[in-house]
Design a protein around this motif. Structure first.
Motif, PDB file in Angstrom:
ATOM      1  N   SER A 141       0.849  -1.203   0.000  1.00  0.00           N
ATOM      2  CA  SER A 141       0.000   0.000   0.000  1.00  0.00           C
ATOM      3  C   SER A 141       0.874   1.238   0.000  1.00  0.00           C
TER       4      SER A 141
ATOM      5  N   ASP B  34       0.104   4.232   0.846  1.00  0.00           N
ATOM      6  CA  ASP B  34      -0.127   5.125   1.986  1.00  0.00           C
ATOM      7  C   ASP B  34       0.147   4.468   3.342  1.00  0.00           C
ATOM      8  N   LEU B  35       0.632   3.226   3.325  1.00  0.00           N
ATOM      9  CA  LEU B  35       0.964   2.563   4.595  1.00  0.00           C
ATOM     10  C   LEU B  35       2.448   2.222   4.608  1.00  0.00           C
TER      11      LEU B  35
ATOM     12  N   ARG C   3       2.098   2.016   9.946  1.00  0.00           N
ATOM     13  CA  ARG C   3       1.449   3.303  10.142  1.00  0.00           C
ATOM     14  C   ARG C   3       0.933   3.846   8.829  1.00  0.00           C
ATOM     15  N   TYR C   4       0.026   4.783   8.966  1.00  0.00           N
ATOM     16  CA  TYR C   4      -0.492   5.494   7.808  1.00  0.00           C
ATOM     17  C   TYR C   4       0.418   6.690   7.569  1.00  0.00           C
TER      18      TYR C   4
ATOM     19  N   HIS D 211       1.393  10.279   5.194  1.00  0.00           N
ATOM     20  CA  HIS D 211       0.995  11.298   4.211  1.00  0.00           C
ATOM     21  C   HIS D 211       2.122  12.319   4.097  1.00  0.00           C
TER      22      HIS D 211
ATOM     23  N   ASN E 218      -1.598   8.516  13.814  1.00  0.00           N
ATOM     24  CA  ASN E 218      -1.683   7.058  13.925  1.00  0.00           C
ATOM     25  C   ASN E 218      -2.223   6.597  15.272  1.00  0.00           C
TER      26      ASN E 218
ATOM     27  N   THR F 172      -8.441   1.358   8.434  1.00  0.00           N
ATOM     28  CA  THR F 172      -7.292   2.228   8.708  1.00  0.00           C
ATOM     29  C   THR F 172      -7.266   3.374   7.700  1.00  0.00           C
ATOM     30  N   LYS F 173      -7.414   3.015   6.435  1.00  0.00           N
ATOM     31  CA  LYS F 173      -7.320   4.034   5.372  1.00  0.00           C
ATOM     32  C   LYS F 173      -8.509   4.984   5.434  1.00  0.00           C
TER      33      LYS F 173
ATOM     34  N   ALA G  48      -8.151   7.250   8.457  1.00  0.00           N
ATOM     35  CA  ALA G  48      -7.050   8.188   8.212  1.00  0.00           C
ATOM     36  C   ALA G  48      -7.534   9.333   7.330  1.00  0.00           C
TER      37      ALA G  48
END
Ligand SMILES: *Cc1c(COP(=O)(O)O)cnc(C)c1O
Length: 495
Positions: free
Chosen positions: A399, A401-402, A416-417, A419, A431, A478-479, A482
């Motif tokens: 992913s 974004d992860l 963790r997410y 950005h 997070n 999670t996404k 977030a």
């Protein structure tokens, strides 16, 4: 109201007067218990506890209530607000998930109501059987010993007491630590806090616990360990134990037991393994090679209530040299004399191998679980969790974004997410908040940890009920969360 004078010839007032009515209610309570387990996956993993439940009463009930009302209160006020560890999407901290048959084992335990201090009764042999099975699993030699206790925290405390006993002899029981200055022990920076507590409780103090750096995979840096130990010996200190970890609580890392064994052999240091959850990976033929060297450790602490899903509380300490184990805890009280026959037979009693005199019969639940499931099924459930973690870790890596924050050593995934617009501390806040939201919305219960200052969403899969779809739900949630949090907190920067 004055209490009435009891009738000394009447039957016990604490027993049901109407056994038939009691039996019917008991059956209904059992049904409620099983309904709860069966329907748990449909309920939220966790929900906020209402104030009426948090409110504490000052006075204990003076008059008793009806059994059915009490069971109803449990159903209304307790069952909906439990920790969540029996739910398939609970992955916080390290918790076992229990089993349906655990209910039966606990019921039988209550019926027997054994006191496991000692004496000659079948429950003592049930615990001895459990210990023997474990000694076989870990390939310990004849002469090894073991004791069940409430968990790995107490097992490690006991294990380090035995280590100190071996290092300094019975002196320490009479004179305490003052006659033996300079005792030091070692564990990695990733070791569990219970190791620190054990050092504190033994009166050695946490400063006497040397913190060894870790490798990139969060296992103990054995070269650093050896250097620290040799340096301390040169300074005239007395290294008495090293605590290695099999399944570190943050990332699941496994220390190099073979190497630790070698250093211990060369320097006469006691090797205690904290295998709280990880040691039971020995049940899986696929994972067993990862635990190489465990059979040569001096003591092993682990839990049945984590990855074996036995009802709380059930931990265990195994000691290679049973004689030194007994020397550490044996006592001679007049009223605890062994006999060769009768109820006071069957020695040595478990109370000579630990702190507790009276002790519950947690061994029955372990014995029951092993009999009912067998080591193969239990080992497969453990291995399945590791495969799930591996799969989840791969999804994280794929992913954009992860971010995966540590190698997946066993059953724990730290991620963790991310950005691009966020700073390091904003990432940490985001997070941690994602985890709180996942919990408060009742979707899933991971926990958090910090790795080199980076906040991680920590998914510890020690849950036989988890399926791939549950983890897919976590990924999606999670996404989703977030994105929601980003648009509430940082919307200006993201446009
Ligand atoms: C859980 C855990 C402990 C403590 O065990 P308890 O049974 O909770 O006392 C110690 N070490 C590790 C690695 C753990 O995961």
């Amino acid at each position: 109201m004055t209490a009435s004078i009891p009738d000394i010839s009447a039957p016990s007032q604490l027993e049901p007067d109407d056994w038939q009515a009691f039996r019917e209610q008991a059956h209904r309570a059992l049904d409620a218990a099983l309904d709860h387990i069966q329907q748990r996956p449909e309920q939220p993993v966790w929900q906020e506890i209402p104030d009426r439940i948090k409110k504490l009463n000052d006075t204990p009930p003076a008059a008793g209530a009806l059994l059915e009302d009490i069971v109803q209160e449990v159903r209304d006020d307790i069952l909906p607000y439990t920790l969540g560890n029996t739910h398939p999407r609970f992955w916080g901290w390290v918790h076992g998930s229990g089993t349906a048959s655990g209910v039966i084992a606990q019921m039988m335990t209550a019926v027997i109501n054994a006191n496991m201090a000692g004496r000659d009764h079948a429950p003592i042999y049930v615990e001895a059987q459990v210990i023997r099975w474990m000694q076989t699993l870990f390939s310990l030699p004849a002469g090894a010993s073991g004791i069940m206790c409430t968990g790995t925290s107490s097992a490690t405390l006991l294990g380090l007491a035995v280590a100190r006993q071996r290092a300094v002899g019975s002196d320490v029981r009479r004179h305490g630590n003052s006659a033996n200055p300079g005792l030091v022990a070692y564990c990695s920076q990733q070791a569990h806090v219970s190791v620190v507590k054990a050092m504190e409780l033994l009166g050695l103090g946490s400063d006497a616990l040397r913190s060894v750096p870790v490798n990139v995979d969060y296992s103990m840096d054995c070269t650093a360990f050896e250097e620290m130990l040799c340096g301390d010996l040169q300074q005239g200190l007395k290294p008495f134990a090293v605590i290695s970890t099999v399944g570190g609580v943050n990332t699941g890392a496994i220390d190099d037991l073979v190497n630790v064994n070698r250093v211990c052999r060369e320097t006469g240091t006691w090797h205690h393994v904290d295998g709280a959850f990880g040691a039971l990976a020995i049940l899986s033929d696929h994972l067993k090679p990862r635990l190489e060297g465990i059979a040569d450790a001096d003591s092993i602490a682990f839990d049945f209530h984590k990855w074996m899903h036995v009802s709380y509380a059930a931990g265990c300490l195994l000691v290679r040299d049973g004689a030194i184990h007994r020397q550490t805890f044996e006592t001679s009280a007049a009223y605890l004399q062994n006999e060769t026959r009768g109820l006071a037979g069957g020695g040595p009693w478990p109370s000579e191998y630990g702190i507790d005199l009276s002790r519950g019969f947690a061994a029955l639940s372990v014995w029951f679980q092993l009999k009912e499931m067998g080591t193969e099924k239990l080992g497969t459930a453990i291995y399945r969790n590791c495969l799930q973690a591996k799969w989840f870790g791969a999804c994280v890596t794929q992913s954009t974004d992860l971010e995966l924050l540590a190698p997946v050593a066993l059953n724990i995934v730290c991620y963790r997410y991310c950005h691009a617009a966020l700073s390091a501390s904003e990432h940490n806040d985001l997070n941690r908040e994602i985890v709180v939201e996942l919990q408060c919305r009742g979707i899933a219960a991971p926990s958090t940890t910090s790795l080199n200052g980076v906040a991680a969403i920590r998914v510890c899969i020690a849950n036989h009920r988890t399926r791939k779809a549950d983890l897919e739900e976590l990924l999606a949630a999670t996404k989703q969360i977030a994105k929601e949090l980003l648009s509430t907190h940082y919307s200006q920067r993201l446009t």
